[in-house]
Design an enzyme around this catalytic site. Structure first.
Site, PDB file in Angstrom:
ATOM      1  N   ASP A 129       0.804  -1.379  -0.059  1.00 49.03           N
ATOM      2  CA  ASP A 129       0.016   0.007  -0.227  1.00 49.03           C
ATOM      3  C   ASP A 129       0.907   1.075  -0.017  1.00 49.03           C
ATOM      4  OD1 ASP A 129      -1.782   1.982   0.528  1.00 49.03           O
ATOM      5  OD2 ASP A 129      -2.978   0.932   2.017  1.00 49.03           O
ATOM      6  N   HIS A 130       0.996   1.914  -1.131  1.00 47.91           N
ATOM      7  CA  HIS A 130       1.743   3.034  -1.229  1.00 47.91           C
ATOM      8  C   HIS A 130       1.575   4.105  -0.376  1.00 47.91           C
ATOM      9  CE1 HIS A 130       4.889   5.012  -3.066  1.00 47.91           C
ATOM     10  NE2 HIS A 130       4.913   4.808  -4.307  1.00 47.91           N
TER      11      HIS A 130
END
Length: 227
Positions: free
Chosen positions: A202-203
């Site tokens: 999850d950036h």
């Protein structure tokens, strides 16, 4: 011409899985790094030292051990995103994806995986798999993980883009092993087994560089594995 069509309703457990996958993609900024690791040392550990000592382990058990060790080196990848907060966990509660009959998939957690040796990890994984088949997993086991491993190593898939377990920061996809030609120390060419690895993250919670650091740490642990 009329064709026979088999309709499978997306309801029940299958529907819950479908909804969770869509929600995960809709709410997380998912990106995947692909890499590979030389599995020569891991296979030697499994076939030689452990077999001679009478310790039964699978490739997946050793990979889980390597992942847990890597997460202790890159702790920012071990945790969850809750609303607008990132919750990082000291303990590695490792979710393991398990395929079930009927095109179903669950990912219960091995709690405190970072405190276990490879034999304990194997026993915990087998216990989860057995109880998954009889629908005896708890809600806490199904939702309490901090990192997920999904293994497709027995298929022809080498790399893929796994979808995050809802809320978690990372998931590691494991592909099949293939032989790769490398330059040997004597200048010749030798074949060495490599396994495909795919790290989805999850950036929002983890940038590309630390995710790459985690992939490197996992590869290093696999390539230097000693139980």
């Amino acid at each position: 011409m009329t064709e026979d069509v088999r309709t499978v309703p997306l309801k029940g457990v299958r529907g819950m899985i479908a909804d969770a996958m869509v929600k995960s993609l809709a709410t997380a900024a998912q990106l995947t790094h692909h890499g590979s690791a030389d599995a020569s040392t891991l296979m030697a550990e499994k076939k030689a030292r452990l077999a001679e000592a009478g310790t039964k382990v699978s490739v997946e058990d050793l990979l889980i051990l390597a992942v847990v060790r890597a997460l202790k080196k890159v702790p920012d990848a071990n945790g969850k995103v809750v609303d607008r907060d990132v919750h990082l966990h000291d303990a590695v509660d490792l979710s393991v994806a398990i395929a079930l009959p009927g095109n179903l998939l669950v990912a219960p957690a091995i709690f405190g995986a970072d405190k276990m040796d490879v034999s304990a990890l194997r026993a915990a994984r087998q216990d989860l798999a057995a109880r998954a088949k009889t629908n005896k997993l708890t809600v806490t086991e199904m939702t309490g993980g901090t990192f997920t491993v999904s293994n497709l190593g027995l298929t022809r898939v080498e790399h893929f883009t796994p979808i995050l377990n809802q809320g978690q920061i990372c998931i590691l996809g494991i592909g099949r092993m293939t032989d790769r030609a490398l330059r040997a120390q004597d200048g010749g060419i030798e074949l060495r087994p490599h396994m495909g690895l795919s790290l989805t993250f999850d950036h929002r919670a983890l940038d590309g560089a630390p995710a790459g650091e985690l992939m490197t740490a996992i590869c290093d642990e696999i390539e230097g594995l000693a139980v």
